[in-house]
Enzyme design. Sequence first.
Site, PDB file in Angstrom:
ATOM      1  N   GLY A 248     -47.223 -67.434  26.553  1.00 59.92           N
ATOM      2  CA  GLY A 248     -47.199 -66.878  27.940  1.00 59.92           C
ATOM      3  C   GLY A 248     -48.425 -67.750  28.655  1.00 59.92           C
ATOM      4  N   ASP A 249     -49.563 -68.019  28.181  1.00 60.26           N
ATOM      5  CA  ASP A 249     -50.353 -68.656  29.031  1.00 60.26           C
ATOM      6  C   ASP A 249     -49.908 -70.056  29.330  1.00 60.26           C
ATOM      7  OD1 ASP A 249     -52.112 -66.561  28.119  1.00 60.26           O
ATOM      8  OD2 ASP A 249     -52.695 -67.529  26.443  1.00 60.26           O
TER       9      ASP A 249
END
Length: 303
Positions: A248-249
Site C-alpha cells: 500500500g505504501d
Amino acid sequence: MIYTLTLNPAIDYIMYLNDLDLGETNRSKSERLLPGGKGINVSRVLNQLGQENTALGFLGGHTGQFISDWLRAEGSQTDFVNISGQSRINVKLKGEQETEINGQGPEISPEEVTALLAKVDVLNQDDLLIITGNAPASLGADFNTRLAKHCSDRQIPFVLDIASPDLFDILPYQPVLVKPNRAELEALYDTKISNQADTIALAQDILAKGAQNVIVSLGGDGALLVNQDGAFQANAPAERVVNTVGAGDSMVAGFVASLSQGQPAGQGLKLGSACSADTTQNEDLATKDGIARMLDKVIVEKI
C-alpha cells in the site's frame, strides 16, 4: 518537494525459521535488518522512481541512526527530529506462518512535537506532505487530525494513509489522496463490500466529505481510483505474492510521484499499481527495474 512523515519508525529485524517452538530455544536460518515505517517505505520507493523526497519524523538512538543512514544511502534527504528516546525494533519471525512482535516505541515530549511542527511549517503550497500510519500513544489519539488542520491552515497539501476512524475528522481538510484498502473501508463504514458498486459508493462518500482522490486497494482484484473525473479500475499484474508488507505504501509512492510530474490521476493509478505489484514480488520493496516491468502489465480502465 515530496515530504514523508513517519511518527514511529522502526528497524524491522526479520528472522527466517523452519519452525517456531514456544518455550524452546529456536535458531534462525538467516536474518536481515530493514528500516521500517509506512512513510519510510514511501520514501524508499520514491527513491527507486528517481523522485526527490525528504523524510520527516522522530528518530532516536542507534536504531534511529541506522534508519537515517539507510535512507540517505538510497537517496532520500532526511530532516528528522532527534529525540531522547530510542527508536523501536520490530521482530518479524518468518516460517510456515509469520509472527510479528512490534515495539511500542519511545515517548515523545511536547518539545519534540513542537520541533516537528516547526519543520512542517517550512513547507508551502508547492510541496506535498504524506501522513501515514498511526501516531504513538504519547502524541494523543487525535494527533493526525491536529496535524492535518495544521497543514490546512498553512495551505500545505497533504496525503492521508491511515487506518483509523479519525479519517472522517480529517476529510474536511481536503487531503489530496486517501488510500484505504478494502478491509479498512469495510471497518470504517461497518459494512461488508459485496461488489465493485459498493466500493465505488463508499469511495464517493469519502470524496463528498472532502478528499480529492480516493484509491481503494483490492488485493488480487487490483485497485480502484475515484475522483471528480469518475472511477478507474487497475488490474493486479503480480505473478506471485511473496510479500504484502509495504504494498500500500508503494501504491502511494507511485501515485504521488506521478502527480508531482503533472500527470493525470489515472496515470498515477497505473504507476502506483506497478509499484505495489512489484513490492509483492520481493522480500523487501519495489525496485526500479521491477516497476518498469510491471508498468507494461498494468491496465487502467475507466468504469
